[in-house]
Design an enzyme around this catalytic site. Sequence first.
Site, PDB file in Angstrom:
ATOM      1  N   ASP A 114      99.268 -65.567 -34.087  1.00  0.00           N
ATOM      2  CA  ASP A 114     100.172 -65.832 -35.217  1.00  0.00           C
ATOM      3  C   ASP A 114     101.638 -65.973 -34.800  1.00  0.00           C
ATOM      4  O   ASP A 114     102.505 -66.186 -35.648  1.00  0.00           O
ATOM      5  CB  ASP A 114     100.036 -64.725 -36.272  1.00  0.00           C
ATOM      6  CG  ASP A 114     100.287 -63.343 -35.704  1.00  0.00           C
ATOM      7  OD1 ASP A 114     100.228 -63.165 -34.453  1.00  0.00           O
ATOM      8  OD2 ASP A 114     100.531 -62.422 -36.488  1.00  0.00           O
ATOM      9  N   GLU A 199     102.201 -52.344 -23.804  1.00  0.00           N
ATOM     10  CA  GLU A 199     102.937 -53.112 -22.794  1.00  0.00           C
ATOM     11  C   GLU A 199     103.327 -52.205 -21.626  1.00  0.00           C
ATOM     12  O   GLU A 199     103.159 -52.550 -20.453  1.00  0.00           O
ATOM     13  CB  GLU A 199     104.190 -53.742 -23.427  1.00  0.00           C
ATOM     14  CG  GLU A 199     103.898 -54.762 -24.538  1.00  0.00           C
ATOM     15  CD  GLU A 199     103.663 -54.133 -25.920  1.00  0.00           C
ATOM     16  OE1 GLU A 199     103.614 -52.878 -26.027  1.00  0.00           O
ATOM     17  OE2 GLU A 199     103.530 -54.913 -26.886  1.00  0.00           O
TER      18      GLU A 199
END
Length: 250
Positions: A114, A199
């Site tokens: 997205d 991350e």
Amino acid sequence: NLPVIYGITPTYTRIEQKAELVRLSHTLLHVPNFHWIIVEDATSKTELVTNFLKSCGLPYTHLLALTPPNYKLKTTDPNWLKPRGVLQRNAALEWLRTNLDSQSKGVVYFMDDDNTYSLQVFKELRNTNKVSVWPVGLSGALRYESPLVKNGKVTGWFTAWKPDRPFPMDMAGFAINLSLFFKYPDAKFSLKVERGYQESTLLTNMNIKMEDLEPKAKNCNEVIVWHTRTEKTKLKNEDKLKKRDGHGSD
Ligand code: UDP
Ligand code: MN
């Protein structure tokens, strides 16, 4: 002989899915030497994604990784409650490690279905020695989040949310040289880490230090990717029409 960009995209069934995939693929069709790894969060490959990929015009690999029910978001949950895309990205990493080798020239980029990507980001990340970084627009409840750069080196972070994370940046804000996935064969994401630490988990698994980071996008002065999010489509009129046409909840 440009290094291949391996774009890893987790995706799941919802009514906006096709629209997201079409939009993203139409960006990717402009990127040379690109290989798309699409990983469905599903029990079996869906017809929608299978057919879409066959005709999308991109080199691709279609994989499957189901998020276990206890980690799956309910439609009523706020989206931050559970990690998203974790096992799907790991399945893609496993595919890379099985099907390529340490001599393969490539760069890995985690691309949610997205987000919005300028073609510029692919030019920038194509030359990534270890890990390249750049700002991400519309992220972290800010106009943008970004690494801070002094004299061509990352020295810190412009971010408000959990700024003490080792690498407080969004998945869309970095890319990794493929060779690191062979140098650190166990480096991956995890369902077990605190929110916002995906991350940081991957990059610390790879023994990356802040001084290893390669700032891109004019020393991180340009926004070339955006963490856009698609509004959940309202369907209340679907019910109205069903009732009107006499196909109510019988
Ligand atoms: N995703 C998934 N399964 C889910 C929810 C999300 O595979 O149950 C994928 C989604 O298609 C996207 C990525 O994981 O590529 C990140 O999800 P999302 O965009 O909803 O997260 P946000 O941008 O809100 O952090
Ligand atoms: Mn998203």
